[in-house]
Design a protein around this motif. Structure first.
Motif, PDB file in Angstrom:
ATOM      1  N   HIS A 132     -40.814  24.628 -33.300  1.00 10.79           N
ATOM      2  CA  HIS A 132     -41.255  25.232 -32.038  1.00 10.79           C
ATOM      3  C   HIS A 132     -41.141  24.248 -30.877  1.00 10.79           C
ATOM      4  N   GLN A 133     -41.634  23.034 -31.071  1.00  9.34           N
ATOM      5  CA  GLN A 133     -41.588  22.032 -30.000  1.00  9.34           C
ATOM      6  C   GLN A 133     -40.143  21.686 -29.627  1.00  9.34           C
ATOM      7  N   SER A 134     -39.276  21.623 -30.630  1.00 10.38           N
ATOM      8  CA  SER A 134     -37.875  21.298 -30.352  1.00 10.38           C
ATOM      9  C   SER A 134     -37.197  22.422 -29.566  1.00 10.38           C
ATOM     10  N   ARG A 135     -37.526  23.665 -29.881  1.00 11.64           N
ATOM     11  CA  ARG A 135     -36.957  24.768 -29.106  1.00 11.64           C
ATOM     12  C   ARG A 135     -37.436  24.724 -27.665  1.00 11.64           C
ATOM     13  N   GLN A 136     -38.706  24.411 -27.472  1.00 15.58           N
ATOM     14  CA  GLN A 136     -39.214  24.321 -26.101  1.00 15.58           C
ATOM     15  C   GLN A 136     -38.553  23.181 -25.339  1.00 15.58           C
ATOM     16  N   THR A 137     -38.264  22.097 -26.037  1.00 15.91           N
ATOM     17  CA  THR A 137     -37.559  20.972 -25.395  1.00 15.91           C
ATOM     18  C   THR A 137     -36.176  21.401 -24.932  1.00 15.91           C
ATOM     19  N   LEU A 138     -35.449  22.106 -25.788  1.00 15.36           N
ATOM     20  CA  LEU A 138     -34.118  22.568 -25.397  1.00 15.36           C
ATOM     21  C   LEU A 138     -34.195  23.616 -24.297  1.00 15.36           C
ATOM     22  N   ASN A 139     -35.225  24.450 -24.315  1.00 17.77           N
ATOM     23  CA  ASN A 139     -35.408  25.399 -23.224  1.00 17.77           C
ATOM     24  C   ASN A 139     -35.523  24.665 -21.893  1.00 17.77           C
ATOM     25  N   LYS A 140     -36.279  23.576 -21.896  1.00 17.67           N
ATOM     26  CA  LYS A 140     -36.439  22.796 -20.661  1.00 17.67           C
ATOM     27  C   LYS A 140     -35.112  22.159 -20.245  1.00 17.67           C
ATOM     28  N   PHE A 141     -34.361  21.663 -21.227  1.00 19.52           N
ATOM     29  CA  PHE A 141     -33.053  21.078 -20.912  1.00 19.52           C
ATOM     30  C   PHE A 141     -32.171  22.099 -20.198  1.00 19.52           C
ATOM     31  N   TYR A 142     -32.129  23.305 -20.743  1.00 22.16           N
ATOM     32  CA  TYR A 142     -31.256  24.329 -20.160  1.00 22.16           C
ATOM     33  C   TYR A 142     -31.801  24.861 -18.836  1.00 22.16           C
ATOM     34  N   GLN A 143     -33.119  24.899 -18.693  1.00 23.80           N
ATOM     35  CA  GLN A 143     -33.695  25.294 -17.404  1.00 23.80           C
ATOM     36  C   GLN A 143     -33.303  24.307 -16.315  1.00 23.80           C
ATOM     37  N   ALA A 144     -33.210  23.020 -16.697  1.00 22.12           N
ATOM     38  CA  ALA A 144     -32.902  21.979 -15.717  1.00 22.12           C
ATOM     39  C   ALA A 144     -31.480  22.077 -15.174  1.00 22.12           C
ATOM     40  N   VAL A 145     -30.603  22.759 -15.888  1.00 23.40           N
ATOM     41  CA  VAL A 145     -29.210  22.845 -15.419  1.00 23.40           C
ATOM     42  C   VAL A 145     -28.828  24.261 -15.003  1.00 23.40           C
ATOM     43  N   GLU A 146     -29.804  25.163 -14.945  1.00 25.87           N
ATOM     44  CA  GLU A 146     -29.517  26.506 -14.445  1.00 25.87           C
ATOM     45  C   GLU A 146     -29.083  26.419 -12.985  1.00 25.87           C
ATOM     46  N   GLY A 147     -28.055  27.163 -12.663  1.00 24.14           N
ATOM     47  CA  GLY A 147     -27.549  27.149 -11.300  1.00 24.14           C
ATOM     48  C   GLY A 147     -26.579  26.025 -11.011  1.00 24.14           C
ATOM     49  N   CYS A 148     -26.359  25.153 -11.997  1.00 21.66           N
ATOM     50  CA  CYS A 148     -25.390  24.066 -11.813  1.00 21.66           C
ATOM     51  C   CYS A 148     -24.011  24.597 -12.197  1.00 21.66           C
ATOM     52  N   GLU A 149     -23.172  24.801 -11.215  1.00 24.90           N
ATOM     53  CA  GLU A 149     -21.877  25.443 -11.447  1.00 24.90           C
ATOM     54  C   GLU A 149     -20.839  24.501 -12.036  1.00 24.90           C
ATOM     55  N   GLU A 150     -20.949  23.202 -11.730  1.00 22.87           N
ATOM     56  CA  GLU A 150     -19.939  22.250 -12.197  1.00 22.87           C
ATOM     57  C   GLU A 150     -20.009  22.069 -13.708  1.00 22.87           C
ATOM     58  N   ASP A 151     -18.854  21.967 -14.310  1.00 22.32           N
ATOM     59  CA  ASP A 151     -18.772  21.708 -15.752  1.00 22.32           C
ATOM     60  C   ASP A 151     -18.399  20.245 -15.952  1.00 22.32           C
ATOM     61  N   PHE A 152     -19.407  19.390 -16.009  1.00 19.92           N
ATOM     62  CA  PHE A 152     -19.166  17.956 -16.101  1.00 19.92           C
ATOM     63  C   PHE A 152     -18.622  17.596 -17.476  1.00 19.92           C
ATOM     64  N   GLU A 153     -17.692  16.668 -17.526  1.00 16.18           N
ATOM     65  CA  GLU A 153     -17.133  16.224 -18.794  1.00 16.18           C
ATOM     66  C   GLU A 153     -18.127  15.334 -19.532  1.00 16.18           C
ATOM     67  N   VAL A 154     -17.976  15.296 -20.855  1.00 16.69           N
ATOM     68  CA  VAL A 154     -18.828  14.418 -21.667  1.00 16.69           C
ATOM     69  C   VAL A 154     -18.494  12.967 -21.349  1.00 16.69           C
ATOM     70  N   ALA A 155     -19.521  12.189 -21.056  1.00  7.62           N
ATOM     71  CA  ALA A 155     -19.303  10.790 -20.698  1.00  7.62           C
ATOM     72  C   ALA A 155     -18.796  10.007 -21.903  1.00  7.62           C
ATOM     73  N   ALA A 156     -17.775   9.205 -21.692  1.00  4.25           N
ATOM     74  CA  ALA A 156     -17.200   8.416 -22.781  1.00  4.25           C
ATOM     75  C   ALA A 156     -17.732   6.987 -22.791  1.00  4.25           C
ATOM     76  N   ARG A 157     -18.279   6.528 -21.680  1.00  6.32           N
ATOM     77  CA  ARG A 157     -18.738   5.149 -21.580  1.00  6.32           C
ATOM     78  C   ARG A 157     -20.200   5.114 -21.146  1.00  6.32           C
ATOM     79  N   PHE A 158     -20.879   4.019 -21.463  1.00  2.85           N
ATOM     80  CA  PHE A 158     -22.296   3.913 -21.161  1.00  2.85           C
ATOM     81  C   PHE A 158     -22.597   3.869 -19.668  1.00  2.85           C
ATOM     82  N   GLU A 159     -21.664   3.362 -18.880  1.00  4.31           N
ATOM     83  CA  GLU A 159     -21.927   3.269 -17.444  1.00  4.31           C
ATOM     84  C   GLU A 159     -22.088   4.628 -16.785  1.00  4.31           C
TER      85      GLU A 159
END
Length: 460
Positions: free
Chosen positions: A312-339
């Motif tokens: 349950h807690q893990s699902r709520q965490t992912l819900n928050k992750f996805y709520q944080a990017v709602e409305g973000c139209e850009e499809d950012f690439e996966v970062a390959a480097r730590f910087e």
């Protein structure tokens, strides 16, 4: 270059990772025996070493990650007989299922996935070298490794050979010189699964396959050998011993990395207790991304307790992750480097894969985004998405995540019908009926949101 610290089971301490060759990192992880669907405990090393693979690729120019498939074993033979199918058909089915299931966890494919049956010749050659070097002997159709010939036997798992001998069971096989000697090759009946060898028709023991495949793939010692802590002894101890004696290595691997085991609601998984779950079963109940977060929600070296509360807690965490990017139209690439990642997030992963701290940092970032307005929010989302995707999350669009019905006994059409019925009840001022529909959906994991454009729904 970023500094990575890893805990090695051999040294029993966390230490700076210093590769044999910084231009090419070599990692081997023990994979499944393909006689059945893997259980959720077997899925943990898949995810843990996927994270390590991602971290290594972000630091070094070249990484080769090998994970074997054991496709010859007594369990496989017994299961094929039980199901009355050909062994090759069984292993092909289970390998296909395994690949599909771990892909659902957003795990990257290893660079190499050697199968045991493709390397019988390599195993025979290594056994021949062990006999030649005086570290193995033949007895009653078997070939066994003589542990007394390896002066460091027990050092990896921190066990004393004399203590092991003293603790050995009385009914040790009569053909063994020492109780802890282990089988490299065993005889098989002509009607059974096997291969011709200098010692007669038979098949290899379990331990020799990994040593032979590591030598075939890497042509020498490796940087990291991984697997569950249950493999430390005897499997990894035996691997290290036979490789040392056959190939005259100081050590098969520089770093031995092991993940802790998984239990369910504080109890060891057991079919007799009814708490034994396969990954196949759990993927029918919840998205693979959720399973991934659960498996990373405890430090990899610690035991992981799979509980309903953790789910349950893990699902709520992912819900928050996805709520944080709602409305973000850009499809950012996966970062390959730590910087390109959040610095605190990266720092946590470099500290012995501290996914607990890394996930906490993602939670903090998501919360900051949810309370931020203005142009700065977009830059925060960019860094957050890069970091979350580096760890294998935010694989979906928010609307797809919140409309995922895995494990819910409802279809989209049924939900829409209930929303329509609720709307009609409200129009008729039957608010009790409208509230009852809302509550029924809420109990089934569906939340309704009334807005200017009507009623929307999302998975909770």
């Amino acid at each position: 270059m970023a500094d990575l610290y890893l805990y090695s089971s051999k040294s029993q301490k966390k230490q700076l990772f210093v590769p044999l060759d910084p231009e090419h990192i070599k990692m081997y992880v023990c994979g499944p025996t393909v006689y059945d669907y893997i259980h959720i405990g077997n899925a943990r090393p898949v995810v843990v070493f996927d994270v390590l693979y991602r971290v290594l690729r972000a630091i070094y120019p070249s990484v080769t990650y090998a994970r074997n498939l054991t496709d010859v074993d007594d369990k496989i033979i017994d299961r094929a007989l039980e199901k009355q199918v050909k062994i090759n058909d069984l292993t092909a089915e289970m390998i296909e299922a395994f690949q599909s299931h771990v892909a659902a966890l957003n795990s990257l494919n290893p660079d190499v996935q050697p199968r045991a049956t493709d390397h019988i010749k390599d195993m025979i050659q290594m056994i021949e070298r062990l006999i030649k070097n005086g570290a193995a002997y033949q007895a009653e159709g078997h070939v066994l490794f003589d542990v007394s010939q390896d002066d460091t036997y027990g050092d990896l798992s921190h066990r004393c050979l004399d203590d092991m001998k003293a603790g050995a069971r009385v009914n040790v096989e009569s053909y063994k010189r020492n109780p802890n000697d282990f089988v490299l090759w065993k005889p098989a009946d002509s009607s059974d699964v096997g291969w011709d060898s200098p010692w007669g028709y038979g098949r290899p023991g379990w331990h020799i396959e990994c040593s032979a495949m590591i030598q075939h793939v890497f042509k020498g010692p490796i940087d990291i050998h991984g697997g569950g802590i249950d493999l430390l002894f005897p499997h990894h101890e035996n691997e290290n011993a036979q490789s040392r004696c056959a190939l005259k290595y100081d050590n098969l691997a520089q770093y031995w990395v092991h993940n802790g085991l998984l239990q369910v609601e504080g109890t060891k998984m057991s079919k007799s207790l009814g708490n034994f779950y396969t990954l196949h079963e759990k993927l029918q109940e919840m998205p693979g991304e959720l399973i991934r977060l659960i498996l990373l929600s405890s430090h990899y070296r610690q035991p992981l307790d799979w509980t309903e509360n953790r789910v349950h807690q893990s699902r709520q965490t992912l819900n928050k992750f996805y709520q944080a990017v709602e409305g973000c139209e850009e499809d950012f690439e996966v970062a390959a480097r730590f910087e390109n990642l959040d610095s605190d997030f990266a720092k946590a992963l470099l500290d012995d894969l501290n996914t607990v701290a890394a996930i906490q940092r993602l939670q903090d970032m998501a919360q900051e985004i949810l309370v931020t307005k203005g142009s700065h929010k977009k830059e925060m989302q960019k860094k957050f998405i890069a970091s979350a995707r580096f760890l294998g999350f935010l694989d979906l669009k928010p609307e797809d995540w919140f409309h995922d019905l895995t494990g819910i006994d409802l279809t989209v059409e049924q939900i829409q019908e209930k929303i329509q019925a609720r709307s009609e009840a409200k129009q008729q001022k039957d608010y009790q009926a409208a509230d009852q529909i809302r509550n029924q959906l809420q109990a089934q994991g569906i939340a309704l949101e009334d807005g200017a454009n009507g009623t929307a729904w999302r998975r909770v």
